[in-house]
Write a protein that holds these residues in place. Structure first.
Motif, PDB file in Angstrom:
ATOM      1  N   MET A 142       0.839  -1.201   0.000  1.00 49.64           N
ATOM      2  CA  MET A 142       0.000   0.000   0.000  1.00 49.64           C
ATOM      3  C   MET A 142       0.872   1.249   0.000  1.00 49.64           C
ATOM      4  O   MET A 142       2.015   1.212   0.457  1.00 49.64           O
TER       5      MET A 142
ATOM      6  N   GLU B 251      -8.046  -0.134   1.886  1.00 48.00           N
ATOM      7  CA  GLU B 251      -7.952  -0.906   3.139  1.00 48.00           C
ATOM      8  C   GLU B 251      -8.792  -2.177   3.064  1.00 48.00           C
ATOM      9  O   GLU B 251      -8.386  -3.240   3.523  1.00 48.00           O
TER      10      GLU B 251
ATOM     11  N   LYS C  20       5.061   1.871  -5.857  1.00 45.72           N
ATOM     12  CA  LYS C  20       4.459   0.533  -5.755  1.00 45.72           C
ATOM     13  C   LYS C  20       4.629  -0.259  -7.057  1.00 45.72           C
ATOM     14  O   LYS C  20       5.077  -1.398  -7.043  1.00 45.72           O
TER      15      LYS C  20
ATOM     16  N   ALA D  10      -6.777  -4.655   1.240  1.00 38.89           N
ATOM     17  CA  ALA D  10      -5.519  -5.008   1.931  1.00 38.89           C
ATOM     18  C   ALA D  10      -5.775  -5.943   3.108  1.00 38.89           C
ATOM     19  O   ALA D  10      -4.944  -6.780   3.438  1.00 38.89           O
TER      20      ALA D  10
ATOM     21  N   THR E 132      -2.547  -2.422  -3.653  1.00 36.02           N
ATOM     22  CA  THR E 132      -3.870  -1.821  -3.556  1.00 36.02           C
ATOM     23  C   THR E 132      -3.766  -0.523  -2.779  1.00 36.02           C
ATOM     24  O   THR E 132      -2.830  -0.306  -2.038  1.00 36.02           O
ATOM     25  N   HIS E 133      -4.723   0.364  -3.003  1.00 37.73           N
ATOM     26  CA  HIS E 133      -4.761   1.537  -2.123  1.00 37.73           C
ATOM     27  C   HIS E 133      -6.014   1.490  -1.245  1.00 37.73           C
ATOM     28  O   HIS E 133      -6.320   2.428  -0.539  1.00 37.73           O
TER      29      HIS E 133
ATOM     30  N   LYS F 281       3.826  -1.007   3.751  1.00 37.93           N
ATOM     31  CA  LYS F 281       3.492   0.364   3.357  1.00 37.93           C
ATOM     32  C   LYS F 281       4.718   1.040   2.793  1.00 37.93           C
ATOM     33  O   LYS F 281       5.802   0.959   3.343  1.00 37.93           O
TER      34      LYS F 281
END
Ligand SMILES: Nc1ncnc2c1ncn2[C@@H]1O[C@H](COP(=O)(O)OP(=O)(O)O)[C@@H](O)[C@H]1O
Ligand SMILES: [Mg+2]
Length: 224
Positions: free
Chosen positions: A41, A205, A48, A208, A202-203, A216
């Protein structure tokens, strides 16, 4: 066999254009064990995708060392690397990246052509993987005859067809409605349960939290 699948040591990636240099990754060190399920993330532009491309041997770092199953990858020549990538790594992208003019089954079978598998075996294996992602009735559909979620499942089947050591996915649910995203995450979760190593970017939550470890990243550095 060691438990460590991947080891990155002091990986830095600098993109050089005519006028500017961008340090996309700044001295990243990371160990990934077999059967991990990791979410990466971080904000947009944090590095990323660059990290995933390097992990996937699609791009080389400016400096550092990368061991995959104990083998030094950065010294490999292009042919060795392409072969290694084809057999060891499955990719899933946000935009599915299916070939539009061939049916689902043939899309899934594609990596097996490069691996030198004959047609009968290719189609058998591809069909097996389509079944695994719940698409046995869709083998003869073209990509545009499938929903986004179904297309992504075809892409996952394609990523699995060579039985790779790891699946790398860059925002695999980024284009999907939440119920479709959940189906995709269930597939990843099951694959991981069967022992497959998975790393996804992924961004969200919500996405994730399916993973067992969250990495992170910010300004090209791992922050926890
Ligand atoms: N091919 C490239 N050439 C130049 N700069 C790039 C290239 N790819 C990415 N960058 C830059 O590197 C940084 C990290 O990008 P990226 O890895 O795509 O971030 P993320 O996936 O987290 O959004 C950004 O500043 C981006 O603009
Ligand atoms: Mg990205």
């Amino acid at each position: 066999m060691t438990d460590v699948l991947i080891e990155l040591k002091n990986i830095t990636k600098i993109y050089k254009n005519h006028f500017i240099e961008t340090k996309a990754l700044d001295n990243i060190s990371l160990k990934i064990n077999r059967s991990e399920f990791i979410a990466i993330m971080g904000p947009s532009g944090s590095g990323k995708s660059t990290l995933l491309h390097i992990l996937g041997l699609l791009d080389k770092p400016t400096s550092g060392e990368y061991l995959f199953e104990g083998k030094k990858t950065l010294q490999m020549d292009e042919n060795t690397l392409a072969d290694f990538r084809n057999k060891k790594i499955g990719f899933v992208f946000q935009a599915y990246n299916l070939l539009p003019r061939i049916k689902a089954l043939k899309n899934v079978a594609l990596p097996l052509i490069y691996a030198g598998v004959d047609k009968k075996n290719r189609e058998e294996k591809a069909f097996e993987k389509l079944k695994e992602v719940g698409l046995k009735d869709y083998a003869d559909h073209f990509p545009n005859q499938l929903s986004g979620g179904q297309q992504q499942r075809v892409a996952i089947a394609r990523a699995l067809v060579n039985n790779p050591s790891i699946i790398l996915a860059d925002e695999p649910t980024g284009n999907l409605a939440s119920f479709q995203a959940e189906e995709i995450m269930k597939i990843f979760k099951n694959l991981n349960k069967e022992g497959k190593t998975i790393i996804l970017i992924t961004h969200e939550e919500e996405i994730a939290k399916w993973a067992k470890r969250i990495i992170k990243i910010k300004d090209g550095k791992i922050i926890n």
